[in-house]
Design a protein around this motif. Structure first.
Motif, short mmCIF file in Angstrom:
data_model
loop_
_atom_site.label_atom_id
_atom_site.label_comp_id
_atom_site.label_asym_id
_atom_site.label_seq_id
_atom_site.Cartn_x
_atom_site.Cartn_y
_atom_site.Cartn_z
N VAL A 156 0.89 -1.28 -0.14
CA VAL A 156 -0.05 -0.05 0.16
C VAL A 156 0.71 1.27 0.03
CG1 VAL A 156 -1.85 1.26 1.27
CG2 VAL A 156 -1.71 -1.24 1.04
N PHE A 157 1.01 2.10 -1.04
CA PHE A 157 1.77 3.28 -1.40
C PHE A 157 1.00 4.45 -0.78
CE2 PHE A 157 3.93 6.25 -3.90
CZ PHE A 157 5.08 5.82 -4.00
N GLU A 158 1.38 4.92 0.13
CA GLU A 158 0.77 6.07 0.80
C GLU A 158 1.82 7.27 0.83
OE1 GLU A 158 -2.37 7.53 4.18
OE2 GLU A 158 -0.64 6.14 4.68
N VAL A 180 -6.90 0.46 2.69
CA VAL A 180 -6.98 -0.43 1.60
C VAL A 180 -6.86 -1.81 1.64
CG1 VAL A 180 -5.29 -0.62 -0.29
CG2 VAL A 180 -5.76 1.61 0.06
N LEU A 181 -6.21 -2.22 2.81
CA LEU A 181 -6.13 -3.67 3.18
C LEU A 181 -7.48 -4.01 3.50
CD1 LEU A 181 -2.71 -3.64 5.09
CD2 LEU A 181 -3.22 -4.74 2.87
N GLU A 182 -8.36 -3.26 4.12
CA GLU A 182 -9.59 -4.00 4.35
C GLU A 182 -10.58 -4.06 3.22
OE1 GLU A 182 -11.30 -0.83 7.35
OE2 GLU A 182 -9.43 -1.09 8.55
N GLU A 183 -10.25 -3.12 2.19
CA GLU A 183 -10.95 -3.37 1.22
C GLU A 183 -10.48 -4.53 0.30
OE1 GLU A 183 -13.43 -2.78 -2.19
OE2 GLU A 183 -13.42 -1.41 -0.14
N GLY A 228 6.17 2.67 7.80
CA GLY A 228 5.78 1.58 8.09
C GLY A 228 4.34 0.95 7.38
N LEU A 229 4.14 -0.07 6.61
CA LEU A 229 3.07 -0.30 5.83
C LEU A 229 2.06 -0.99 7.09
CD1 LEU A 229 1.22 -1.08 3.73
CD2 LEU A 229 2.28 -3.24 3.46
N LEU A 230 2.88 -1.94 7.97
CA LEU A 230 2.00 -2.55 9.08
C LEU A 230 2.52 -2.18 10.42
CD1 LEU A 230 1.79 -6.00 6.98
CD2 LEU A 230 0.27 -4.17 7.18
N ALA A 231 2.49 -0.94 10.66
CA ALA A 231 2.70 -0.53 12.10
C ALA A 231 1.55 -1.21 12.79
CB ALA A 231 2.68 0.97 12.41
N GLY A 232 1.76 -1.28 14.21
CA GLY A 232 0.90 -2.16 15.04
C GLY A 232 -0.50 -1.56 15.11
N VAL A 287 -6.86 -3.41 10.93
CA VAL A 287 -7.45 -4.18 10.02
C VAL A 287 -8.07 -5.47 10.39
CG1 VAL A 287 -6.61 -5.79 8.13
CG2 VAL A 287 -5.63 -3.45 8.35
N THR A 288 -7.42 -6.24 11.85
CA THR A 288 -8.16 -7.35 11.99
C THR A 288 -9.54 -6.90 12.64
OG1 THR A 288 -6.97 -6.82 14.30
CG2 THR A 288 -5.89 -8.39 12.72
#
Length: 290
Positions: free
Chosen positions: A39-41, A99-102, A122-126, A132-133
């Motif tokens: 995911v590019f932001e 975006v990941l939720e989509e 960081g794409l997946l910071a805590g 997302v979960t």
């Protein structure tokens, strides 16, 4: 993206690499295709640093090309190492969590590292993994690099409190135990309420026996459908998060629902799943209704 795909949130960080390793092992079990999603932001925030940038720079085409090359190479390397799997990758634009939720609306499983490169980059910071979960439309597995292996020995653990979400988690856990050909350990935590401070405190052993019997009843359909899966049941008087974190020590996967019954009685509160994401000793699967 097809409904059966395993989507991996990928940013090149060590935790993302661990998530990809887990997803590839899972794909060998269930025959799904694997797709990496970066995911590019870019944000107009002072001090923002992205791939190929230094503070004060604006993003340019070269930076995006570097990201695309990162994903292309990771997908190509994974495909070469696993020629029997279909592996691809893509770069998506927007806020990572949204975006990941989509992506999860069209995925069969979403796999994330618990943390990315850190900071804004960081794409997946805590916080992203937790968000997302909580909101994904498919099961989400969160993997830390210190417990990445999809072939790790051990059983599957699931926390069940009888709520709708926990029963969905139970179904997912049984299927995973069957795929992995390992035992399933079903855990239920009970914490006494205010009555423990009065003369009306319930008999602890009797309450735990009642919870164990309820679990056995809920498991009956799965024992019939999956006769080869060895199932054990544990009902304990303990804090849910601590009990599940301890149960994860010898597990290869621990499964929970997004929320349970709520209050002190809730086995699978949002806070419990968040604590597991941070502290479990194995990958954590969080399951909710699509």
């Amino acid at each position: 993206m097809g409904d059966a795909q395993i989507v991996v949130g990928y940013d090149g960080s060590p935790d993302a690499a661990a998530a990809l390793e887990w997803a590839l092992a899972q794909a060998h079990r269930d025959g799904r295709a694997v797709r990496l999603a970066y995911v590019f932001e870019w944000l107009t925030v002072a001090g923002w640093i992205g791939p190929g940038m230094t503070p004060g720079m604006w993003p340019d085409e070269q930076a995006r090309q570097q990201v695309e090359e990162l994903v292309r190479k990771a997908a190509a390397d994974a495909a070469a190492a696993h020629p029997d799997l279909t592996v691809g990758g893509e770069v998506l634009d927007g806020p990572p969590a949204l975006v990941l939720e989509e992506c999860s609306t069209q995925a069969g499983l979403l796999v994330l590292g618990s943390r990315g490169h850190g900071g804004f980059a960081g794409l997946l910071a805590g916080s992203t993994a937790v968000s997302v979960t909580a909101h994904a439309h498919c099961p989400v597995v969160v993997v830390r690099r210190d417990a990445p292996s999809g072939t790790r020995a051990g059983h599957v653990v699931v926390g069940v409190d009888g709520s709708e979400h926990s029963l969905l988690a139970l179904g997912f856990a049984v299927e995973q135990a069957c795929l992995r050909r390992v035992p399933l350990h079903v855990v239920r935590a009970w914490q006494p309420g205010r009555e423990q401070w009065t003369g009306d405190a319930p008999d602890r052993d009797a309450v735990l026996a009642e919870h164990a019997a309820e679990l056995d009843e809920q498991l009956s359909r799965y024992r019939e459908a999956f006769p080869d899966v060895e199932v054990t049941v544990e009902a304990a008087a303990a804090a849910p998060a601590g009990l599940l974190i301890d149960a994860s020590r010898n597990a290869q996967l621990i499964v929970v629902g997004t929320r349970g019954r709520g209050g002190l009685r809730g086995m699978l509160l949002g806070s419990v799943s968040q604590q597991l994401i941070q502290h479990a000793h194995c990958p954590v699967a969080v399951v909710r209704e699509r």
